[in-house]
Write an enzyme that holds these catalytic residues in place. Structure first.
Site, PDB file in Angstrom:
ATOM      1  N   LYS A  10       0.817  -1.211   0.000  1.00 49.07           N
ATOM      2  CA  LYS A  10       0.000   0.000   0.000  1.00 49.07           C
ATOM      3  C   LYS A  10       0.852   1.264   0.000  1.00 49.07           C
ATOM      4  O   LYS A  10       0.596   2.213   0.744  1.00 49.07           O
ATOM      5  CB  LYS A  10      -0.988   0.003   1.175  1.00 49.07           C
ATOM      6  CG  LYS A  10      -1.966  -1.173   1.150  1.00 49.07           C
ATOM      7  CD  LYS A  10      -2.945  -1.113   2.305  1.00 49.07           C
ATOM      8  CE  LYS A  10      -3.932  -2.270   2.255  1.00 49.07           C
ATOM      9  NZ  LYS A  10      -3.291  -3.577   2.540  1.00 49.07           N
ATOM     10  N   ARG A  11       1.855   1.285  -0.847  1.00 43.63           N
ATOM     11  CA  ARG A  11       2.751   2.438  -0.932  1.00 43.63           C
ATOM     12  C   ARG A  11       2.027   3.625  -1.562  1.00 43.63           C
ATOM     13  O   ARG A  11       1.131   3.453  -2.403  1.00 43.63           O
ATOM     14  CB  ARG A  11       3.982   2.089  -1.759  1.00 43.63           C
ATOM     15  CG  ARG A  11       4.832   0.943  -1.236  1.00 43.63           C
ATOM     16  CD  ARG A  11       5.299   1.153   0.187  1.00 43.63           C
ATOM     17  NE  ARG A  11       6.357   0.217   0.563  1.00 43.63           N
ATOM     18  CZ  ARG A  11       6.686  -0.034   1.813  1.00 43.63           C
ATOM     19  NH1 ARG A  11       6.049   0.551   2.806  1.00 43.63           N
ATOM     20  NH2 ARG A  11       7.682  -0.876   2.085  1.00 43.63           N
TER      21      ARG A  11
END
Length: 274
Positions: free
Chosen positions: A99-100
């Site tokens: 979930k960058r």
């Protein structure tokens, strides 16, 4: 030609070869491991390897969550695990759930981390900062980029349901992903099983784009409603993820066999509605 096989093509082939839409999530928490793993420096790798080998016959993808490895200083074991999947179960893509969400040179480094260090086939990203936070991942040919759209947590509505030009923000994200951001054809979206109505709406916006769907199992998403809302016309199009309900199906020495049974039961339940 890309040095990497297409994530979307590999995923489609896995769906059809395995007859499964199940994605097994790998969220290792050593405090929940059977006693035989206590005080072992390689416990996370060995536990996850056993889960992978036991559930691979029933899965079409695996999804390790990076935080569960990094919190225990086990990034090297994550590298080993992904290499093991590629070697022993070729054709089953590995999604790094990270979930960058950052821009410029920082995003470039996160992309290198996912695709060069860990050699994942796809990574999850947060689109809140716009296309230039996603673009560096797309520079890695053949690699998948899975964009958060309508997440399974209750608080997702705080932002994802904000009105944007007469419709919720998550629908705008879906349309941007389908129409402007997907030039390479390697995008997918995260849409939670806890919101089957929104899954159906997103499917209508994005056509056959793959959807990663967390939220069945421990989070209580309804399998039938999920499948009917998210399947494509030919009965695929979804990576339906289950993590804890499979990982911790058993607590004793037969934990891997228990995980295999849970994976098989989940796959079969999903297939009832395809």
């Amino acid at each position: 030609m890309s040095p990497n096989p297409s994530f979307v093509r590999t995923l489609d082939e896995a769906w059809r070869r395995t007859g499964s839409l199940l994605c097994v999530g790998l969220d290792p928490e050593p405090s929940r491991f059977p006693g035989a793993f206590a005080n072992r420096s390689d416990a996370i790798f060995d536990f996850c390897r056993a889960i992978v080998d036991a559930t691979a016959p029933y899965a079409s993808a695996f999804k390790p969550q990076i935080a569960y490895f990094a919190a225990h200083r086990a990034e090297d074991q994550l590298e080993q695990l992904i290499a093991h999947v590629h070697e022993k179960h070729p054709g089953l893509p590995v999604i790094l759930d990270a979930k960058r969400g950052d821009i410029g040179s920082t995003a470039e480094q996160y992309a290198r981390e996912a695709f060069e260090r860990y050699r994942a086939d796809a990574v999850t990203v947060n689109p809140y900062m716009g296309f230039d936070s996603i673009e560096p991942y797309l520079a890695h040919e053949g690699k998948g980029v899975i964009v958060l759209c309508r997440t399974s947590n209750p608080g997702g509505s705080d932002l994802q349901f904000l009105d944007v030009g007469g419709r919720p923000l998550y629908q705008t994200v879906a349309q941007l992903a389908a129409e402007k951001w997907n030039a390479a054809g390697e995008l997918a979206l995260v849409v939670g099983a806890t919101f089957p109505n929104e899954i159906e709406v997103v499917r209508g916006i994005v056509g056959n784009m793959p959807l990663l769907i967390p939220g069945i199992g421990a989070q209580g998403g309804d399998v039938e409603a999920t499948v009917r809302a998210g399947r494509t016309k030919d009965g695929v199009g979804m990576m339906i993820n289950s993590s804890r309900a499979i990982l911790y199906a058993g607590k004793g020495d037969d934990f891997a066999q228990a995980a295999a049974r849970a994976a098989q039961e989940t796959r079969d339940k999903i297939n009832l509605y395809r």
